[in-house]
Design a protein around this motif. Structure first.
Motif, short mmCIF file in Angstrom:
data_model
loop_
_atom_site.label_atom_id
_atom_site.label_comp_id
_atom_site.label_asym_id
_atom_site.label_seq_id
_atom_site.Cartn_x
_atom_site.Cartn_y
_atom_site.Cartn_z
N ARG A 54 121.90 42.35 75.97
CA ARG A 54 121.18 43.48 76.19
C ARG A 54 121.22 44.12 74.97
O ARG A 54 121.72 43.94 74.01
N GLY A 55 120.71 45.52 75.05
CA GLY A 55 120.37 46.30 73.92
C GLY A 55 122.14 46.74 73.08
O GLY A 55 121.91 46.50 71.96
N PRO A 56 122.85 46.94 73.82
CA PRO A 56 124.29 47.17 73.32
C PRO A 56 124.82 46.03 72.74
O PRO A 56 125.42 45.96 71.53
N ASP A 57 124.47 44.71 73.26
CA ASP A 57 124.92 43.59 72.80
C ASP A 57 124.39 43.28 71.58
O ASP A 57 124.91 42.80 70.50
N ILE A 58 122.81 43.42 71.45
CA ILE A 58 122.25 43.29 70.03
C ILE A 58 122.83 43.93 69.01
O ILE A 58 122.94 43.81 68.00
N GLN A 59 123.16 45.61 69.32
CA GLN A 59 123.71 46.24 68.51
C GLN A 59 125.02 45.71 67.79
O GLN A 59 125.55 45.77 66.58
N ALA A 60 125.74 45.16 68.81
CA ALA A 60 127.11 44.64 68.35
C ALA A 60 127.09 43.13 67.51
O ALA A 60 127.87 43.22 66.72
N PHE A 61 125.85 42.76 67.91
CA PHE A 61 125.66 41.28 66.91
C PHE A 61 125.21 41.80 65.57
O PHE A 61 125.60 41.43 64.62
N ALA A 62 124.50 42.92 65.66
CA ALA A 62 124.18 43.52 64.29
C ALA A 62 125.14 44.09 63.50
O ALA A 62 125.25 43.89 62.28
N THR A 63 126.14 44.52 64.02
CA THR A 63 127.55 44.97 63.55
C THR A 63 128.13 44.08 63.05
O THR A 63 128.82 44.14 62.02
N SER A 64 128.75 42.88 63.85
CA SER A 64 129.66 42.02 63.43
C SER A 64 129.13 40.64 62.99
O SER A 64 129.93 39.87 62.74
N GLY A 65 127.86 40.31 63.42
CA GLY A 65 127.27 38.91 63.05
C GLY A 65 127.77 38.11 64.25
O GLY A 65 127.59 36.87 64.01
N ARG A 66 128.30 38.56 65.15
CA ARG A 66 128.91 37.74 66.09
C ARG A 66 128.50 38.24 67.65
O ARG A 66 128.67 39.29 67.92
N ALA A 67 128.02 37.25 68.53
CA ALA A 67 127.82 37.69 70.03
C ALA A 67 129.04 37.59 70.81
O ALA A 67 129.95 36.84 70.52
N PRO A 68 129.08 38.40 71.69
CA PRO A 68 130.30 38.27 72.48
C PRO A 68 130.27 36.95 73.37
O PRO A 68 129.33 36.65 73.88
N ASP A 69 131.60 36.58 73.27
CA ASP A 69 131.72 35.17 73.93
C ASP A 69 131.35 35.16 75.37
O ASP A 69 130.92 34.07 75.84
N HIS A 70 131.76 36.24 76.15
CA HIS A 70 131.36 36.03 77.33
C HIS A 70 130.03 36.14 77.88
O HIS A 70 129.49 35.84 79.02
N LEU A 71 129.20 36.34 76.97
CA LEU A 71 127.87 36.34 77.12
C LEU A 71 126.87 34.82 76.87
O LEU A 71 125.69 34.81 77.03
N ARG A 72 127.90 34.03 76.46
CA ARG A 72 127.43 32.67 75.95
C ARG A 72 127.06 31.96 77.24
O ARG A 72 127.59 31.76 78.28
N LEU A 73 125.75 31.15 77.18
CA LEU A 73 125.17 30.55 78.22
C LEU A 73 126.04 29.04 78.15
O LEU A 73 125.77 28.40 77.12
#
Length: 139
Positions: free
Chosen positions: A11-30
């Motif tokens: 979602r939007g905040p997760d995209i921002q987190a990815f933009a900042t860290s270059g990593r997606a939150p593990d709990h959102l992995r399909l």
């Protein structure tokens, strides 16, 4: 050397987190969605891009300019391209030629891999809502 493709529903905040860290939150992995190598995913997505399915572009490109990773971010703006993601209409011969150009001359499982990967991709993009994005992170 191998490569792994991981899919995330953001979602939007997760995209921002990815933009900042270059990593997606593990709990959102399909889970249980990726069966083929990250290289195969990358070649298939790059082939689709060359075929007019703009998987390398999204409305979040300006947010993600500093991310140093190999990724594709798909949103509802990619849903009009669902017919091109249909394995039944996919040009396997052209893709085989593309793979050959990438040094994958002897990948006998390419038709099966393409069908399975396109099915996952098509299903995930079709299910996206306006506030979600599908991240394909290739590491």
């Amino acid at each position: 050397m191998s490569s792994i493709a991981s899919l995330y529903l953001l979602r939007g905040p997760d995209i921002q987190a990815f933009a900042t860290s270059g990593r997606a939150p593990d709990h959102l992995r399909l889970q249980d969605t990726v069966f083929w190598s990250g290289y195969f995913w990358m070649y298939l997505l790059l082939f689709l891009d060359e075929q007019g399915v703009p998987v390398s572009q999204s409305r979040h490109d300006t947010t993600l300019t500093d991310v140093e990773a190999t990724y594709f971010l798909l949103t509802t703006e990619h849903q009009p391209y669902l017919p091109q993601l249909d394995p039944a209409t996919f040009d396997q011969a052209a893709f085989d030629e593309y793979l050959s150009g990438m040094g994958w001359d002897d990948f006998d499982e390419a038709p099966i891999a393409a069908e399975e990967t396109l099915t996952v991709l098509r299903d995930q993009v079709a299910a996206l809502t306006e506030d979600h994005a599908l991240l394909i992170d290739i590491a």
